[in-house]
Write a protein that holds these residues in place. Structure first.
Motif, short mmCIF file in Angstrom:
data_model
loop_
_atom_site.label_atom_id
_atom_site.label_comp_id
_atom_site.label_asym_id
_atom_site.label_seq_id
_atom_site.Cartn_x
_atom_site.Cartn_y
_atom_site.Cartn_z
N TRP A 72 0.79 -1.48 -0.04
CA TRP A 72 0.08 0.32 -0.08
C TRP A 72 0.82 0.89 -0.07
O TRP A 72 1.80 1.09 0.51
N ILE A 73 1.00 1.77 -1.44
CA ILE A 73 1.09 3.69 -0.62
C ILE A 73 0.90 4.22 0.11
O ILE A 73 -0.59 4.97 -0.48
N ILE A 94 12.51 1.03 -8.17
CA ILE A 94 12.48 0.67 -7.21
C ILE A 94 11.68 -0.32 -6.50
O ILE A 94 11.86 -1.35 -6.02
N PHE A 95 10.36 -0.33 -7.49
CA PHE A 95 9.23 -1.09 -6.26
C PHE A 95 9.97 -3.41 -7.24
O PHE A 95 10.06 -4.59 -6.56
N LYS A 96 9.96 -3.03 -8.66
CA LYS A 96 10.66 -3.71 -9.10
C LYS A 96 11.69 -5.16 -8.63
O LYS A 96 11.89 -5.45 -8.30
N VAL A 104 5.36 -9.67 -3.68
CA VAL A 104 4.97 -8.68 -4.48
C VAL A 104 4.56 -8.35 -5.78
O VAL A 104 5.52 -8.06 -6.06
N THR A 105 3.63 -8.39 -5.97
CA THR A 105 3.41 -8.65 -7.72
C THR A 105 2.69 -7.00 -8.10
O THR A 105 2.34 -6.75 -8.69
N LYS A 106 1.61 -6.42 -6.51
CA LYS A 106 0.82 -5.79 -6.72
C LYS A 106 0.74 -4.26 -5.78
O LYS A 106 1.00 -4.58 -4.55
N PHE A 107 0.13 -3.24 -6.16
CA PHE A 107 0.99 -1.91 -5.54
C PHE A 107 -1.03 -1.67 -5.11
O PHE A 107 -1.87 -1.23 -6.64
#
Length: 134
Positions: A72-73, A94-96, A104-107
């Motif tokens: 969660w952003i 950065i996420f990747k 984790v693949t969803k934000f």
């Protein structure tokens, strides 16, 4: 272009970056508890977006939600003069690099700038963020 640097204390983030449109943060609580991220929640990550002089012009605050296995952003705030300068694209990188290896693949996030995020592949979810105030 701003660089992302992992930081561990909310006191390093200028207050103006928490004043995003639609934001409702209790800065006194965050900074009054010492501001140290691990004291608040070990599943949270905080990045400062810095210029070449190491001045912070943005903040990216993430939380891992164990219930739905996504990030969660909480806050993605950038000074106006640095907005739309590929900061979202850099955040995705950065996420990747840092979170895909964790599986984790969803934000998810709430935003008032949906068009800016859609340019980078974010889609509107089926759920709607709702509020109730007493």
């Amino acid at each position: 272009m701003l660089d992302y640097v992992r930081i561990y204390n909310f006191k390093l983030i200028p207050d103006r970056l928490f004043e995003a449109k639609g934001a409702d943060y209790n800065l006194d609580y965050l900074k009054g508890r010492g501001g140290n991220l691990p004291e608040l929640n070990a599943d949270q990550v905080l990045y400062g977006l810095i210029d070449k002089e190491s001045v912070i012009h943005g903040v990216l605050w993430l939380s891992y939600n164990i219930l739905n296995d996504r990030i969660w952003i909480n806050l993605f705030g950038v000074d106006k003069e640095y907005q739309d300068k590929n900061n979202i694209g850099t955040a995705l990188k950065i996420f990747k690099e840092n979170h895909l290896k964790e599986g984790v693949t969803k934000f998810s996030m709430s935003t008032t700038r949906d068009k800016a995020f859609e340019k980078y592949g974010f889609t509107k979810s089926e759920t709607i963020h709702m509020e109730y105030e007493l």
